[in-house]
Design an enzyme around this catalytic site. Sequence first.
Site, PDB file in Angstrom:
ATOM      1  N   ASP A   1      -7.636  -1.245   8.263  1.00  0.00           N
ATOM      2  CA  ASP A   1      -7.821  -0.694   6.920  1.00  0.00           C
ATOM      3  C   ASP A   1      -8.557   0.635   7.008  1.00  0.00           C
ATOM      4  O   ASP A   1      -9.073   1.015   8.058  1.00  0.00           O
ATOM      5  CB  ASP A   1      -8.502  -1.680   5.968  1.00  0.00           C
ATOM      6  CG  ASP A   1      -9.951  -1.959   6.299  1.00  0.00           C
ATOM      7  OD1 ASP A   1     -10.503  -1.299   7.205  1.00  0.00           O
ATOM      8  OD2 ASP A   1     -10.550  -2.832   5.655  1.00  0.00           O
TER       9      ASP A   1
ATOM     10  N   ASN B   1     -11.732   7.208  -3.216  1.00  0.00           N
ATOM     11  CA  ASN B   1     -11.313   7.158  -4.626  1.00  0.00           C
ATOM     12  C   ASN B   1     -12.406   7.690  -5.553  1.00  0.00           C
ATOM     13  O   ASN B   1     -12.127   8.444  -6.488  1.00  0.00           O
ATOM     14  CB  ASN B   1     -10.960   5.721  -5.018  1.00  0.00           C
ATOM     15  CG  ASN B   1      -9.584   5.308  -4.522  1.00  0.00           C
ATOM     16  OD1 ASN B   1      -8.674   6.124  -4.445  1.00  0.00           O
ATOM     17  ND2 ASN B   1      -9.440   4.035  -4.188  1.00  0.00           N
TER      18      ASN B   1
ATOM     19  N   ASP C   1      -4.234   7.633  -3.430  1.00  0.00           N
ATOM     20  CA  ASP C   1      -2.805   7.329  -3.266  1.00  0.00           C
ATOM     21  C   ASP C   1      -2.184   8.214  -2.200  1.00  0.00           C
ATOM     22  O   ASP C   1      -1.388   7.764  -1.374  1.00  0.00           O
ATOM     23  CB  ASP C   1      -2.057   7.543  -4.591  1.00  0.00           C
ATOM     24  CG  ASP C   1      -2.345   6.455  -5.618  1.00  0.00           C
ATOM     25  OD1 ASP C   1      -2.999   5.454  -5.257  1.00  0.00           O
ATOM     26  OD2 ASP C   1      -1.920   6.612  -6.775  1.00  0.00           O
TER      27      ASP C   1
ATOM     28  N   GLU D   1      -6.028  -1.428   0.747  1.00  0.00           N
ATOM     29  CA  GLU D   1      -5.999  -0.483   1.856  1.00  0.00           C
ATOM     30  C   GLU D   1      -5.835  -1.186   3.198  1.00  0.00           C
ATOM     31  O   GLU D   1      -6.071  -0.595   4.250  1.00  0.00           O
ATOM     32  CB  GLU D   1      -7.262   0.379   1.872  1.00  0.00           C
ATOM     33  CG  GLU D   1      -8.545  -0.351   2.178  1.00  0.00           C
ATOM     34  CD  GLU D   1      -9.257  -0.898   0.944  1.00  0.00           C
ATOM     35  OE1 GLU D   1     -10.478  -1.083   1.007  1.00  0.00           O
ATOM     36  OE2 GLU D   1      -8.587  -1.133  -0.073  1.00  0.00           O
TER      37      GLU D   1
END
Length: 303
Positions: free
Chosen positions: A182, A190, A199, A225
Amino acid sequence: MSTLGAKADGAGFMTDDLTRKSDLAEIQRPPSKTESILIEIHGPNLGKNYKITEDMISIGREASATIQIDEETVSRQHCKLERMRGSIFIEDLRSTNGTYVNDVNIRRERLRHGDLIKVGSVVFKFISGGNIEGLYHEEIYRMTIVDGLTQVHNKRYLLEFLEREISRAIRVGRPLALVMFDLDHFKSVNDTFGHLAGDFVLKEMCSLLKAMVRPEELLARYGGEEFVVVLPETGLSTATTIAEKARRTVEAHEFEFGGTRIPVTISLGTAELSPMAADPLNFIRAADDMLYQAKAAGRNCVR
């Protein structure tokens, strides 16, 4: 020359009874409209389709938009689709976050069958052509096995793929390895750069790593993720080497969104199939345990 089936017209010329005359109205008639739809493949209305029946439709957050998207990343008047000479063009309406076609920020672009359109955080697929109903159902099936944002396979397909590969590995006595990874501190990405940047990072990373995955292997999004790579015919040592190469590739890549460079690293855990993990979920759990150790060791490493 034979004149069978022919007759003289008023001017004395020979005309064929089998030849259909065209009148002026038929010549001037505009070309038939090819049926087209947008399918939402990533967003709040996943799977919803929007038929393009008007010569101009708008997409935006305001209530008057033909396709209303109540998302903060979408501008009030974001973009429009316009039919001209049998083709459909998309035009950005000076939106805050831009309109993207196949990951390219566009001002105005002619759409082609299969194009991916990103409006804010929502992704549409443009479908146009012959059997539109068949194409629609084909895309709906594809959505059940492919993640709409990253375009890699999803968790459902991953579990089905693992079932088959585990059975085959046990039957023929060959190794099977799994890499789970991940993004490090993805919530911070974010929070700092915005969800559109997040994204972008996910999609860009998948594009990088897909190039490293062989046809018989699988890269899939497990959730959020978290991602998994399935490596048939691969032992633990080789899987660890592959994982380290992936880690270095991501660390060295320049992720740049909106003119800002975003530092990105990944942590990875590897596992090899064993009798104690001879089902998909236990196998994934074994790799996840190693991923946890990589995070505990400081992240941006392989365990």
